[in-house]
Enzyme design. Structure first.
Site, PDB file in Angstrom:
ATOM      1  N   ASP A  10       0.869  -1.182   0.000  1.00  0.00           N
ATOM      2  CA  ASP A  10       0.000   0.000   0.000  1.00  0.00           C
ATOM      3  C   ASP A  10       0.901   1.225   0.000  1.00  0.00           C
ATOM      4  O   ASP A  10       2.101   1.132   0.281  1.00  0.00           O
ATOM      5  CB  ASP A  10      -0.913   0.016   1.237  1.00  0.00           C
ATOM      6  N   SER A  11       0.297   2.371  -0.272  1.00  0.00           N
ATOM      7  CA  SER A  11       1.064   3.614  -0.203  1.00  0.00           C
ATOM      8  C   SER A  11       1.378   3.980   1.248  1.00  0.00           C
ATOM      9  O   SER A  11       2.229   4.829   1.487  1.00  0.00           O
ATOM     10  CB  SER A  11       0.267   4.741  -0.857  1.00  0.00           C
ATOM     11  N   TYR A  42      -0.457   8.672  -2.564  1.00  0.00           N
ATOM     12  CA  TYR A  42      -0.312   8.462  -4.004  1.00  0.00           C
ATOM     13  C   TYR A  42      -1.465   9.161  -4.762  1.00  0.00           C
ATOM     14  O   TYR A  42      -1.331   9.498  -5.926  1.00  0.00           O
ATOM     15  CB  TYR A  42      -0.414   6.966  -4.348  1.00  0.00           C
ATOM     16  N   GLY A  43      -2.586   9.282  -4.068  1.00  0.00           N
ATOM     17  CA  GLY A  43      -3.843   9.617  -4.742  1.00  0.00           C
ATOM     18  C   GLY A  43      -3.908  10.936  -5.467  1.00  0.00           C
ATOM     19  O   GLY A  43      -4.766  11.127  -6.331  1.00  0.00           O
ATOM     20  N   CYS A  73      -4.276  -1.246  -2.261  1.00  0.00           N
ATOM     21  CA  CYS A  73      -4.383   0.200  -2.454  1.00  0.00           C
ATOM     22  C   CYS A  73      -5.255   0.390  -3.694  1.00  0.00           C
ATOM     23  O   CYS A  73      -4.945  -0.151  -4.764  1.00  0.00           O
ATOM     24  CB  CYS A  73      -2.994   0.784  -2.688  1.00  0.00           C
ATOM     25  N   THR A  75      -5.837   3.140  -5.359  1.00  0.00           N
ATOM     26  CA  THR A  75      -5.191   4.019  -6.327  1.00  0.00           C
ATOM     27  C   THR A  75      -4.221   3.216  -7.198  1.00  0.00           C
ATOM     28  O   THR A  75      -4.230   3.304  -8.426  1.00  0.00           O
ATOM     29  CB  THR A  75      -4.430   5.134  -5.574  1.00  0.00           C
ATOM     30  N   GLU A 152      -3.157   8.853   8.051  1.00  0.00           N
ATOM     31  CA  GLU A 152      -1.694   8.730   8.190  1.00  0.00           C
ATOM     32  C   GLU A 152      -1.177   9.530   9.390  1.00  0.00           C
ATOM     33  O   GLU A 152      -0.170   9.187   9.982  1.00  0.00           O
ATOM     34  CB  GLU A 152      -0.985   9.176   6.905  1.00  0.00           C
ATOM     35  N   CYS A 184     -10.925   3.314  -0.857  1.00  0.00           N
ATOM     36  CA  CYS A 184      -9.546   3.623  -0.483  1.00  0.00           C
ATOM     37  C   CYS A 184      -9.298   2.825   0.784  1.00  0.00           C
ATOM     38  O   CYS A 184     -10.123   2.852   1.711  1.00  0.00           O
ATOM     39  CB  CYS A 184      -9.397   5.117  -0.216  1.00  0.00           C
ATOM     40  N   THR A 185      -8.188   2.099   0.810  1.00  0.00           N
ATOM     41  CA  THR A 185      -7.980   1.196   1.951  1.00  0.00           C
ATOM     42  C   THR A 185      -7.725   1.953   3.254  1.00  0.00           C
ATOM     43  O   THR A 185      -7.748   1.359   4.328  1.00  0.00           O
ATOM     44  CB  THR A 185      -6.822   0.215   1.669  1.00  0.00           C
ATOM     45  N   HIS A 186      -7.491   3.251   3.169  1.00  0.00           N
ATOM     46  CA  HIS A 186      -7.363   4.042   4.401  1.00  0.00           C
ATOM     47  C   HIS A 186      -8.722   4.331   5.041  1.00  0.00           C
ATOM     48  O   HIS A 186      -8.810   4.561   6.243  1.00  0.00           O
ATOM     49  CB  HIS A 186      -6.690   5.386   4.107  1.00  0.00           C
TER      50      HIS A 186
END
Ligand code: DGL
Length: 272
Positions: A10-11, A42-43, A73, A75, A152, A184-186
């Site tokens: 992932d980012s 990254y997005g 991820c 993105t 993050e 979005c995995t976040h």
């Protein structure tokens, strides 16, 4: 080869939502994770840059001898999945098709919202994946560029996240959606605040569970599940601070993890 680890990238820390599901559904599998926290997000980046970063991460995991790659991820999946499937000999699983499938299974009124990064929304990957399976859907996509930095920087509690989440999701409130894809995995790490903003009647779809199911299916069908009985020793790499990643990992996975710092790019590219 069947005892080799599953490579997950992932980012940043968002892919840990997918790791948690892999651990839940496949507790004997070993996970090797790479999170590019230093270059996250990254997005908002151009596609070429997203592709360059993603392939550096995937090349790194393949060089460690993984038996499968999971692009955890959205993105990176939107930009790189097809090319990655050509580039590598190991199978590559992304998060978009599983998320689309779960949303189709969940919706009753056929009105689905999709939130993701700018790159994911602009790629139109979710609407394409949804329409490929179901022709009669109303789909409303929305980029939420501020959510990743909330996660993050660990500002996911209601007090800090609410103003940004509420304001970002306002355009969705009159769409009559009954299902919202957290593309979005976040975003699952902000799920309770997102749920409050869109209302309790809207089902939130995280692709993590369905993605882990795809991993499980592939490994089972191809007789590639791990057969060693010792507990797997999972390894996490990050381009950012190992200490910080370890703190976030423990917070989101519920146990201490072993984290190493790794630069997967040549030093002159670091400035990108
Ligand atoms: N976790 C990534 C995704 O699922 C996005 C974070 C980023 O913008 O880097 O799209």
């Amino acid at each position: 080869m069947r005892n080799a680890p599953i490579g997950v990238m992932d980012s940043g820390v968002g892919g840990l939502t997918v790791v948690a599901e892999i651990w839940r559904q496949l507790p004997r599998e070993q996970v090797l994770f790479y999170g590019d926290s230093l270059r996250c997000p990254y997005g908002d980046r151009p596609r070429e840059e997203i592709a360059a970063f993603t392939f550096q991460a995937l090349d790194f995991l393949v060089a460690q001898g993984v038996k499968m790659l999971v692009i955890a991820c959205n993105t990176a999946t939107a930009v790189c999945l097809e090319e990655a499937r050509i580039r590598y000999d190991v199978p590559v699983i992304g998060v978009i098709a599983p998320g689309a499938r779960a949303a189709i299974a969940a919706t009753m009124n056929k009105r689905i919202g999709v939130i993701g990064t700018k790159a994911t929304v602009e790629s139109d990957s979710y609407p394409r994946a949804l329409k490929q399976t179901h022709g009669g859907l109303h789909i409303r996509s929305l980029a939420c560029p501020h959510f990743v930095s909330l996660v993050e920087s660990d500002r996911v509690d209601r007090e800090q996240a609410w103003p940004i989440v509420f304001e970002s999701l306002a355009p969705l409130t009159n769409e009559g959606i009954d299902t919202l894809i957290l593309g979005c995995t976040h975003y699952p790490l902000l799920a309770s605040v997102i749920a409050e903003a869109v209302g309790s009647s809207v089902k939130l779809i995280s692709s993590a569970e369905e993605t882990a199911r795809d991993v499980s299916l592939w490994l089972t069908e191809h007789h590639m599940t791990r057969i060693e009985w010792q507990d797997p020793a999972h390894l996490f790499y990050t381009s950012g601070s190992a200490e910080r990643f370890g703190y976030m990992g423990e917070r989101w996975l519920g146990k201490a993890i072993s984290v190493h710092h790794a630069d997967v790019w040549a030093s002159e590219e670091k400035a990108l």
